[in-house]
Design an enzyme around this catalytic site. Structure first.
Site, PDB file in Angstrom:
ATOM      1  N   GLY A  45       3.782 -10.414   4.599  1.00  0.00           N
ATOM      2  CA  GLY A  45       2.478  -9.747   4.616  1.00  0.00           C
ATOM      3  C   GLY A  45       2.431  -8.527   3.713  1.00  0.00           C
ATOM      4  N   CYS A  46       3.509  -7.766   3.704  1.00  0.00           N
ATOM      5  CA  CYS A  46       3.566  -6.554   2.897  1.00  0.00           C
ATOM      6  C   CYS A  46       3.623  -6.880   1.408  1.00  0.00           C
ATOM      7  CB  CYS A  46       4.756  -5.694   3.308  1.00  0.00           C
ATOM      8  SG  CYS A  46       4.630  -5.162   5.042  1.00  0.00           S
TER       9      CYS A  46
END
Length: 155
Positions: A45-46
């Site tokens: 996600g990051c």
């Protein structure tokens, strides 16, 4: 600490960055700044969030807006993360937690019945006067960078 919201003066932000740099929000007065917090460099996600903001970096620059992403990763890890994914933005290292705590994004999280402290995925658009113009909490990554860009253009 209470949640930062629209109209709140942005807390102090002075932080070590990738490339042995330093970022000080006070030095950016007169410019708009996107401050986004993410849990951990080089996780799915990051990485997606960093890539999305990087893809729009030129558009943010045209909107007179600087972007900084902040996590508790070391500068060395941020350098590797930035190089691996060719990220086109500033990455701040908050190893001691001063910034994440000061901005109210170091929170109690729950996963599979386990509680732990971690970074809330949150984004703040700081206006030219150092006031939070918009705040996004518990961010869902898909489409987020575009929404932040639209808010920056409208400011």
């Amino acid at each position: 600490m209470s949640e930062l919201t629209q109209g709140t003066p942005a807390p102090a932000l002075s932080i070590a960055t990738d490339g042995d740099g330093h970022f000080d929000l006070a030095a950016h007065k007169g410019k708009k700044v996107v401050v986004y917090f993410y849990p951990k460099a080089d996780t799915p996600g990051c990485t997606t969030e960093g890539l999305d903001f990087s893809a729009l970096a030129d558009d943010f620059a045209k909107a007179d807006t600087t972007i900084i992403g902040i996590s508790r990763d070391t500068v060395k890890k941020l350098d590797r993360f930035k190089a691996k994914h060719a990220l086109n933005l500033i990455l701040g290292s908050d190893e001691d937690g001063t910034v994440t705590e000061g901005w109210g994004v170091w929170i109690l999280k729950k996963l599979y019945g386990r509680e732990y402290m971690g970074i809330e995925r949150a984004t703040f658009l700081v206006d030219r006067d150092g006031v939070i113009a918009q705040a996004w909490h518990n961010v869902k990554v898909k489409g987020h960078a575009g929404a932040v860009l639209e808010a920056a253009r409208a400011l």
